[in-house]
Motif scaffolding. Structure first.
Motif, PDB file in Angstrom:
ATOM      1  N   ILE A   1       0.837  -1.204   0.000  1.00 25.76           N
ATOM      2  CA  ILE A   1       0.000   0.000   0.000  1.00 25.76           C
ATOM      3  C   ILE A   1       0.868   1.249   0.000  1.00 25.76           C
ATOM      4  N   HIS A   2       1.965   1.203   0.777  1.00 21.93           N
ATOM      5  CA  HIS A   2       2.873   2.353   0.842  1.00 21.93           C
ATOM      6  C   HIS A   2       3.490   2.639  -0.519  1.00 21.93           C
ATOM      7  N   LEU A   3       3.823   1.585  -1.266  1.00 21.70           N
ATOM      8  CA  LEU A   3       4.474   1.769  -2.570  1.00 21.70           C
ATOM      9  C   LEU A   3       3.487   2.126  -3.672  1.00 21.70           C
ATOM     10  N   LEU A   4       2.313   1.457  -3.673  1.00 19.98           N
ATOM     11  CA  LEU A   4       1.377   1.594  -4.789  1.00 19.98           C
ATOM     12  C   LEU A   4       0.212   2.528  -4.499  1.00 19.98           C
ATOM     13  N   THR A   5       0.009   2.906  -3.238  1.00 21.22           N
ATOM     14  CA  THR A   5      -1.183   3.561  -2.699  1.00 21.22           C
ATOM     15  C   THR A   5      -2.288   2.506  -2.538  1.00 21.22           C
ATOM     16  N   ALA A   6      -3.141   2.736  -1.582  1.00 19.85           N
ATOM     17  CA  ALA A   6      -4.155   1.751  -1.215  1.00 19.85           C
ATOM     18  C   ALA A   6      -5.076   1.355  -2.374  1.00 19.85           C
ATOM     19  N   PRO A   7      -5.561   2.284  -3.209  1.00 18.42           N
ATOM     20  CA  PRO A   7      -6.463   1.844  -4.282  1.00 18.42           C
ATOM     21  C   PRO A   7      -5.825   0.826  -5.222  1.00 18.42           C
ATOM     22  N   PHE A   8      -4.567   1.035  -5.613  1.00 18.03           N
ATOM     23  CA  PHE A   8      -3.938   0.115  -6.552  1.00 18.03           C
ATOM     24  C   PHE A   8      -3.505  -1.176  -5.868  1.00 18.03           C
ATOM     25  N   ALA A   9      -3.276  -1.147  -4.556  1.00 16.23           N
ATOM     26  CA  ALA A   9      -2.979  -2.381  -3.835  1.00 16.23           C
ATOM     27  C   ALA A   9      -4.170  -3.333  -3.868  1.00 16.23           C
ATOM     28  N   LEU A  10      -5.376  -2.792  -4.046  1.00 13.73           N
ATOM     29  CA  LEU A  10      -6.555  -3.656  -4.149  1.00 13.73           C
ATOM     30  C   LEU A  10      -6.512  -4.531  -5.395  1.00 13.73           C
ATOM     31  N   ALA A  11      -5.743  -4.111  -6.412  1.00 15.41           N
ATOM     32  CA  ALA A  11      -5.588  -4.948  -7.599  1.00 15.41           C
ATOM     33  C   ALA A  11      -4.908  -6.266  -7.244  1.00 15.41           C
ATOM     34  N   ALA A  12      -3.955  -6.232  -6.282  1.00 15.12           N
ATOM     35  CA  ALA A  12      -3.307  -7.465  -5.836  1.00 15.12           C
ATOM     36  C   ALA A  12      -4.307  -8.368  -5.122  1.00 15.12           C
TER      37      ALA A  12
END
Length: 410
Positions: free
Chosen positions: A161-172
């Motif tokens: 989340i720190h690297l990608l931001t929380a919205p894009f971490a949801l893609a994982a």
């Protein structure tokens, strides 16, 4: 772990790895999208938590009857794909700069609906893959997956989340659900379809409710779990608000702190059999809830200093206790329930014990806005210490061996 030699159980195991890893990342990512990206208030964060579990109240009982009519593996595959698609909409909306708190509410509601169907089918599917005398072994193996995911999910997810931001971490997270669906699709063992019931849906639901509420031990287990879940759901959104907003910790640090609960869960899974042999099944169950509960009182006094170590101790002990409790009560429930009723019994239990989650989330959000985050955590701590009472005031208090018939102790 010898069950992993079996091809079909191994596929279920791999699906569980992917699904649990995604779910643990979701614990942080979805509320952090609201807190950090949308600057949500305490009430909005509580309402978001309620939306994720509202489906257990609204469709929990009908879902059990429907799952008993269908092939459970198909239900799980469809639910995984649906959750993946719902989550994928968040990073797309964020990228297009149209993400709103109302979309998060809608995604949380969709996740809740398909999680209801997945969980009911998942808990009812294991007895069709392994013999009933190996249910404890199978559940312990799968519980290790969950607890390992608790270790790696929050800490690794926090840094993701720190690297990608929380919205894009949801893609994982969406990718984890998709991988779970693919693994489940490769299970080879034929699952017999249940004969269509001539009874109406309401009558089928009532059969599951009667078995749970009519069984003295299942009724007490449901009361204990529902109480514990209610006060956990009051506390969880407030803990994230406290750590992220009041103490100023980043997502990576929050994930690392919460991973200690997974470490405790691993220890609980590894020592579960010895604890049960030493204490007996009934005492192991209620002590798993009662012993860690007073540690909840450390939460209202948290600060960005040595007291973070107390939070680690709290997470570790609660993680170990919950695993011992869950493995014991779930294996008992699966063992005493006839196969045609598994979906309805599991759905009834989910309705009773998860139905308190949206109520707790709403109460936590309302109290957080009215009396503050720390005072809300104090209320949650007091309530958590009461959860074990339905068990300790029942025959489970001293019962070393749990009955194996659904007609026993009705």
């Amino acid at each position: 772990m010898s069950l992993l030699r079996d091809h079909d159980f191994r596929r279920l195991f791999l699906a569980d790895v992917a699904s649990q890893a995604g779910s643990q990342l979701l614990v942080l990512a979805l509320p952090l999208v609201a807190v950090s990206a949308l600057r949500a208030s305490a009430f909005e964060v509580g309402l978001l938590a309620a939306c994720q579990t509202l489906a257990f109240v609204v469709i929990g009982l009908p879902a059990g009857a429907l799952v008993d009519r269908l092939r459970k593996r198909v239900v799980m595959v469809v639910s995984d794909w649906a959750r993946a698609l719902a989550l994928a909409s968040v990073p797309v909306a964020w990228w297009l700069d149209v993400l709103t708190i109302h979309q998060l509410y809608a995604v949380a509601l969709a996740l809740g609906v398909f999680t209801v169907f997945f969980d009911v089918a998942y808990q009812s599917y294991l007895p069709s893959l392994v013999e009933r005398e190996r249910l404890v072994e199978g559940n312990s193996t799968l519980e290790i997956v969950r607890t390992v995911a608790q270790v790696g999910g929050p800490s690794g997810g926090g840094y993701l989340i720190h690297l990608l931001t929380a919205p894009f971490a949801l893609a994982a997270t969406a990718a984890g659900f998709a991988w779970s669906a693919l693994c489940l699709g490769t299970i080879r063992r034929h699952e017999p379809r249940q004969e269509p019931s001539r009874a109406g849906l309401g009558r089928e639901i009532a059969e599951g409710v009667r078995l749970v509420l009519g069984h003295r031990l299942l009724r007490r287990i449901a009361a204990c779990t529902a109480t514990a879940n209610f006060f956990v759901s009051v506390a969880q959104p407030m803990v994230l608000l406290l750590l992220a907003r009041e103490l100023g910790l980043d997502a990576g640090a929050i994930g690392l702190l919460m991973a200690s609960g997974g470490l405790g869960g691993i220890v609980g899974a590894l020592v579960n059999a010895r604890v049960v042999r030493w204490l007996g099944q009934g005492p192991a169950m209620w002590l798993g809830i009662a012993v860690p509960a007073p540690l909840t009182f450390v939460l209202p006094w948290m600060a960005a200093d040595w007291r973070l170590g107390l939070f680690v101790i709290y997470e570790f002990c609660v993680g170990a206790g919950v695993v011992i409790y869950n493995v014991t009560q779930l294996s008992f429930r699966q063992a005493i329930t006839p196969d045609p009723l598994l979906g309805r019994v599991n759905a009834t239990m989910r309705f009773l014990v998860w139905g308190t989650l949206p109520l707790g989330g709403l109460l936590g959000g309302a109290l957080g806005g009215a009396i503050g985050v720390r005072h809300t955590l104090l209320v949650a701590a007091a309530g958590a210490c009461l959860a074990f009472l339905p068990l300790v005031t029942s025959p489970l208090r001293s019962m070393r061996e749990l009955p194996v018939s659904s007609h026993t102790l009705r």
